[in-house]
Every structure is written in C-alpha cells, then in structure tokens.
Design a protein around this motif. Sequence first.
Motif, PDB file in Angstrom:
ATOM      1  N   PHE A  21      10.372   8.763   7.759  1.00 19.98           N
ATOM      2  CA  PHE A  21      11.137   8.175   8.381  1.00 19.98           C
ATOM      3  C   PHE A  21      10.911   8.231   9.786  1.00 19.98           C
ATOM      4  CE2 PHE A  21      14.272   6.714  11.721  1.00 19.98           C
ATOM      5  CZ  PHE A  21      14.878   5.383  11.322  1.00 19.98           C
ATOM      6  N   LYS A  22      10.850  10.155   9.838  1.00 14.94           N
ATOM      7  CA  LYS A  22      10.727  10.581  11.159  1.00 14.94           C
ATOM      8  C   LYS A  22       8.995  10.512  11.479  1.00 14.94           C
ATOM      9  CE  LYS A  22      13.843  14.071  11.428  1.00 14.94           C
ATOM     10  NZ  LYS A  22      13.778  15.567  12.026  1.00 14.94           N
ATOM     11  N   GLU A  23       8.371  10.055  10.631  1.00 13.52           N
ATOM     12  CA  GLU A  23       6.962   9.996  10.985  1.00 13.52           C
ATOM     13  C   GLU A  23       6.238   8.308  10.910  1.00 13.52           C
ATOM     14  OE1 GLU A  23       4.214  11.722  11.354  1.00 13.52           O
ATOM     15  OE2 GLU A  23       5.217  13.938  10.597  1.00 13.52           O
ATOM     16  N   LYS A  24       7.507   7.701  10.796  1.00  8.97           N
ATOM     17  CA  LYS A  24       7.258   5.930  10.997  1.00  8.97           C
ATOM     18  C   LYS A  24       6.442   5.696  10.110  1.00  8.97           C
ATOM     19  CE  LYS A  24       8.551   6.587  15.309  1.00  8.97           C
ATOM     20  NZ  LYS A  24      10.311   6.687  15.719  1.00  8.97           N
ATOM     21  N   ARG A  25       6.648   5.585   8.966  1.00  8.10           N
ATOM     22  CA  ARG A  25       6.235   5.211   7.536  1.00  8.10           C
ATOM     23  C   ARG A  25       7.956   4.646   6.802  1.00  8.10           C
ATOM     24  NH1 ARG A  25       4.263  10.635   4.558  1.00  8.10           N
ATOM     25  NH2 ARG A  25       3.811   9.552   3.284  1.00  8.10           N
ATOM     26  N   PHE A  26       8.212   3.288   7.737  1.00  2.76           N
ATOM     27  CA  PHE A  26       9.356   2.552   7.142  1.00  2.76           C
ATOM     28  C   PHE A  26       9.091   2.219   5.499  1.00  2.76           C
ATOM     29  CE2 PHE A  26       8.870   2.581  12.044  1.00  2.76           C
ATOM     30  CZ  PHE A  26      10.283   3.406  12.347  1.00  2.76           C
ATOM     31  N   PRO A  27       8.763   1.973   5.386  1.00  3.59           N
ATOM     32  CA  PRO A  27       8.533   1.384   3.506  1.00  3.59           C
ATOM     33  C   PRO A  27       8.717   2.725   2.557  1.00  3.59           C
ATOM     34  CG  PRO A  27       6.490  -0.121   5.034  1.00  3.59           C
ATOM     35  CD  PRO A  27       7.606   1.018   5.790  1.00  3.59           C
ATOM     36  N   GLU A  28       8.226   3.801   2.780  1.00  2.99           N
ATOM     37  CA  GLU A  28       8.007   5.023   2.128  1.00  2.99           C
ATOM     38  C   GLU A  28       9.455   5.420   1.833  1.00  2.99           C
ATOM     39  OE1 GLU A  28       5.448   4.184   4.537  1.00  2.99           O
ATOM     40  OE2 GLU A  28       3.226   4.040   3.345  1.00  2.99           O
ATOM     41  N   ALA A  29      10.010   5.954   3.539  1.00  9.51           N
ATOM     42  CA  ALA A  29      11.445   5.664   3.485  1.00  9.51           C
ATOM     43  C   ALA A  29      12.523   5.414   3.300  1.00  9.51           C
ATOM     44  CB  ALA A  29      11.958   6.027   4.908  1.00  9.51           C
ATOM     45  N   ARG A  30      11.905   3.174   3.035  1.00 13.85           N
ATOM     46  CA  ARG A  30      13.191   3.025   2.417  1.00 13.85           C
ATOM     47  C   ARG A  30      13.088   3.284   0.466  1.00 13.85           C
ATOM     48  NH1 ARG A  30      12.273  -3.340   2.605  1.00 13.85           N
ATOM     49  NH2 ARG A  30      13.463  -3.035   1.906  1.00 13.85           N
ATOM     50  N   GLN A  31      11.905   3.359   0.611  1.00 13.59           N
ATOM     51  CA  GLN A  31      11.856   3.824  -1.493  1.00 13.59           C
ATOM     52  C   GLN A  31      12.562   4.888  -1.305  1.00 13.59           C
ATOM     53  OE1 GLN A  31      10.783   1.427  -3.044  1.00 13.59           O
ATOM     54  NE2 GLN A  31      12.019   2.279  -4.926  1.00 13.59           N
ATOM     55  N   THR A  32      12.072   6.127  -0.905  1.00 13.66           N
ATOM     56  CA  THR A  32      12.652   7.089  -0.988  1.00 13.66           C
ATOM     57  C   THR A  32      13.922   7.328  -1.211  1.00 13.66           C
ATOM     58  OG1 THR A  32      10.138   8.026  -0.229  1.00 13.66           O
ATOM     59  CG2 THR A  32      12.125  10.153  -0.688  1.00 13.66           C
ATOM     60  N   LEU A  33      14.415   7.195   0.325  1.00 14.89           N
ATOM     61  CA  LEU A  33      16.340   7.413   0.581  1.00 14.89           C
ATOM     62  C   LEU A  33      16.341   6.299  -0.356  1.00 14.89           C
ATOM     63  CD1 LEU A  33      16.044   8.278   3.698  1.00 14.89           C
ATOM     64  CD2 LEU A  33      16.310   9.383   2.153  1.00 14.89           C
ATOM     65  N   THR A  34      16.566   5.277  -0.691  1.00 15.30           N
ATOM     66  CA  THR A  34      16.742   4.187  -1.783  1.00 15.30           C
ATOM     67  C   THR A  34      17.381   4.922  -2.968  1.00 15.30           C
ATOM     68  OG1 THR A  34      15.992   2.224  -0.493  1.00 15.30           O
ATOM     69  CG2 THR A  34      17.246   1.940  -2.737  1.00 15.30           C
ATOM     70  N   ASP A  35      16.006   5.964  -4.179  1.00 13.76           N
ATOM     71  CA  ASP A  35      16.123   6.079  -4.870  1.00 13.76           C
ATOM     72  C   ASP A  35      16.590   7.259  -5.749  1.00 13.76           C
ATOM     73  OD1 ASP A  35      14.345   3.931  -6.143  1.00 13.76           O
ATOM     74  OD2 ASP A  35      12.397   5.651  -5.513  1.00 13.76           O
ATOM     75  N   PHE A  36      17.177   8.251  -3.904  1.00 10.56           N
ATOM     76  CA  PHE A  36      17.441   9.489  -4.191  1.00 10.56           C
ATOM     77  C   PHE A  36      19.408   8.569  -3.863  1.00 10.56           C
ATOM     78  CE2 PHE A  36      20.744  11.612  -0.998  1.00 10.56           C
ATOM     79  CZ  PHE A  36      21.076  12.865  -1.601  1.00 10.56           C
ATOM     80  N   ALA A  37      19.631   7.654  -3.000  1.00 11.61           N
ATOM     81  CA  ALA A  37      20.852   7.255  -3.167  1.00 11.61           C
ATOM     82  C   ALA A  37      21.224   6.447  -5.128  1.00 11.61           C
ATOM     83  CB  ALA A  37      21.495   6.159  -1.857  1.00 11.61           C
TER      84      ALA A  37
END
Length: 527
Positions: free
Chosen positions: A344-360
């Motif tokens: 998210f901080k690196e502005k890679r928003f699609p990857e952040a969505r996928q990673t944190l959705t999997d986490f939750a």
Amino acid sequence: MPPPPPPAGPPTIGPPPQGAALRAVAAGLLSLSGLGLGHVLLRRWRRAAVSWAATAVLLVVALPADPDGVPALLVAAYLLVLLLAGADAARLALRADFARGVRPVLAAALGLVLLAVPVTGTVVHASARDEAVEQELLGRLEEGDGLVEKASKHPFALSAPDYRYALTLYRELGEDHPGSRAAALVPARLKAYYDAVSTPYSEKKYCSAVDPLTYLRTVPGTVDRKLLGDLAGRPDTPLAESLYACGVSRLSGTGTESGSKELETLLRTFPESSQAGQVGPAVSGEIRQRVAALKGADPCTVTAGLRRMSTLVTGLPPTSVPSLGAQADAGVRDGVYACGVDEFKEKRFPEARQTLTDFADTYKDDRRGRQARDIVIAAEIAEERPSAGKRLPGSGRPGGARMELVISNDAPNDVEVLYTGPVTGTVKLKACGSCERYSGESAGAARACRASGTSYPKARLRLPAGEYHFLYKHGTGATSDVDSYASGSSVKPGYSYTSCTYLIERDKYGLDLPSLSDLLKPSSFDR
C-alpha cells in the motif's frame, strides 16, 4: 651222401641277453625325462624326435608362465607321450644294446637323476604361475588406485561410477584372493579410498560432502565388514556434521534450496546426534531474524523466506522440533500483514488489496484483521483515486464530534459506497425500484432524489471531520457499461451532508459524456 637237412620250423626266441633287464629300466627312465635319451642310446633317432617335439610343444605353451596355467588336456597328452616313450624304449632295450661305452648301471642312475627334470620343471612352473597370478592381482590393485585418483579430481556426481568400480576391484581382491600380496594391501587402499571419497568433507565443503558420505554408508552392505574394520562406521559423524552445516547454511538463502532435505535427513537418520539437537535452535533463530527483518525495506521478500521456513518446518519430524511449527506460522502471519502494508505504501494498490484480503480471510482471529480490511477499502478507492492512498487508514477511532452524512440512491441498481479518511468503511444501498436513468447530466442534477412520494434507499453515516475519499460501485441491475465513480469531499464540524447517486443515459452520439454510456455518480455535498 650226407643226409638231407631237417625241414624248417617256426623260429624260436631265446632268452634275453645278459643285462637286458637293467638296460630296459635305464632306457625307460631316460625316456621318461622327456628328453628322449633312452631312444638316443638305442640309436632310434626318429622315436627320440617324438619326445623332443612333445617337450618343445609343452615348453612353447607353458612359457612364459601364465596366470591361467597350461591347459589340462595338453598336460595329459604330454604325460601320455612320456609314458609311451618310456615303455617303448624299455621294450627295445630288451633286445638291443646301448651305444658303445655306455654302461646300463650308469644309464639307469642318470635316468633316475633326470626324472627330477620334469618334476623340478613342474614345481618351477607352478611357482612362476603363482607369481604371474600375483602380478595380475597387483595390476588390478593398481587399476583400482588409478580409478580412485582420477575420481578424486572430479565432483562425486561425475566420478561415482569410477569409485564404485574401484571398490569392486578392492572387494574381489580382499574377499576372493585373501592370501595374495594384493589382498594384504587392500585395507590400506580402502582407507585411502574413504579419504578420497570424503575429500569434500575434509575441505569443509559440507553440501558437496553429503552425497559421497551417504554413499560410503552403503559400502558395508557390499563389502565384508571384517575387511573394512573401523571404516564401516567412519562416515556417520562426518555425514551428520555435513547435513547440519549444509542445511543451516541454506536457511538464510533466497533460492529454492532451503536446507529442509538435509535437516530432515539428519533428524531421521541421526536423531540422537549432537547435530540433531542443534537443529531446533538454529531454525528458531533464523525465524526470529526474518521476523525482525519485516521492519526493513522489503518485507514481501522476507515473507517469501518465512513461507519457505514454514514449509521446511512442516517437513521436519514434529517430535524433534515440536515448537517450531507455531513459531513459523506466526512469522508468516506477521509477514503477510507487513507485506500488504508495504505494498500500500508503495502505491501497489491491487497487490495490497489481494494480500490483505487474504490475510483477513485466513487469520480471522487476528486483532489486525479490522485494520487490514480498512486498508483494503482504501486501496480499492486509491485504484480509482490515487490521492486516497497517500496515507494508511488510521488504526484507532478519532474522538470529537461527528457529522451526519445521508446517502440516497436514485438508481435502479444496488450501490456500494466505500469511504476512507479519518475513518474508513463501506455501506450498501439497495436499488430504487421506481427510479430510472436520467437523460443527461443537467436533468440528473436537477431532479435526482427530489421526486415527491418516492422512498429512496438511504444510508446514514456519522463521520468525524476531515478529508474523505469515496468510491461508488454499481451492483445488481446495472448494465455492463456502468463504471465505478470516485470523488473526494471535506467534512467540516457543525454541518450535516447529503449525497445522491443516480444514473444518466449517454447521448447516442456521445456528446454529453465523453467515454461511458452509463455513469454512476454522486451529487455534490450540501449543507
């Protein structure tokens, strides 16, 4: 007149001449030597030549001595020739005298002496044959030595066939020819053999030493342990050390070789070794180091390493490292969260969505799950409105007064509203059953959410003051041409706000909207 002679009758054979028996014995003994001397004394040269020819053939075949010896059939034929020659010479000597000057007694004595010739020749030839055998065996020993020397100069994967053949030569010498000189040298050669195969270990190349040392542990299965002596158990400790050193050295690597194979083999093969006892602390320490590195510049790469560590721990015998599984899983959990935040901080928003959705979804009981979902919302908004991703959503709930925002839906489809700012969240509005698309932008702005008697689906939000970013997403009932719409607004203290979503119909010539046939759009905020 004299009387007529008596009629002739059959010839009569008189008794043998005096000394004939002694001559026969002497002639027979002299011919048994293989030199044909009995026939020579009787001046029977052709018969003597038969003995000479037989002896010559035997010498040609027998010399030089060969490890395989003289063919048994040839030896039998030669002995038969000698016996026949001796018998023939004895028979002839009964009626014929020796050459002038030869005394039968001396001839008999010489015959006895010359009998030692074939006997001595047999003994000498047997000794020469034994020496030939020894030389052949020593040649095999040298062949094995050459193979070992050649193999020691190459990696074990390439030299293994040479090592195995050399071992076969040593084993055959030691087990099949135990009394030979070559066999006496085999124990020393086997020690040199073990030293050569173990060269990577002596050079501290532990990963390269694993395969050759593993091979040496199989040698007692093919070679007599009495021949190996103490060598049989020699590879155990070096192999345990190599498995540990190699496995641990690969723990910190980033490649596919994680050390799991070596450490698993160590724990299963040498569970009571001191090296096996060091595996747990070593792996645990590596996990702690990786978890600490999550605070660094590249937590996603560190997380990939933690996943490999988790896979490694899964492959180890659980009774050997009972606490590592939970530690590895916790490390992966921390890593996934840290990776999503970094994306998210690196502005890679699609990857952040996928990673944190999997986490939750994976770690539902984790206290960071709510924050992860807030970041997912912010990342989705930021995909359409990058300014929404300037900072992470707050993890706490800000105090102070809250302003009311009422969102109404004047669209014939469901709408989901995502928002992020001082607080982050999402709300869903049902479709307005009696609502339709507006003919244009001006008609929508003038009439949306203002029809008397119409009950518009509404959602009420109480928001702290601050800058907010919104994303309106179409749902059931919208055509495929309806796109999400993002906007931003400032919520100030002491005000209430309303927002209305509606659809406008695109002009068939594309004059009113530049790109989309349908557009889901909120109205401006009102006081």
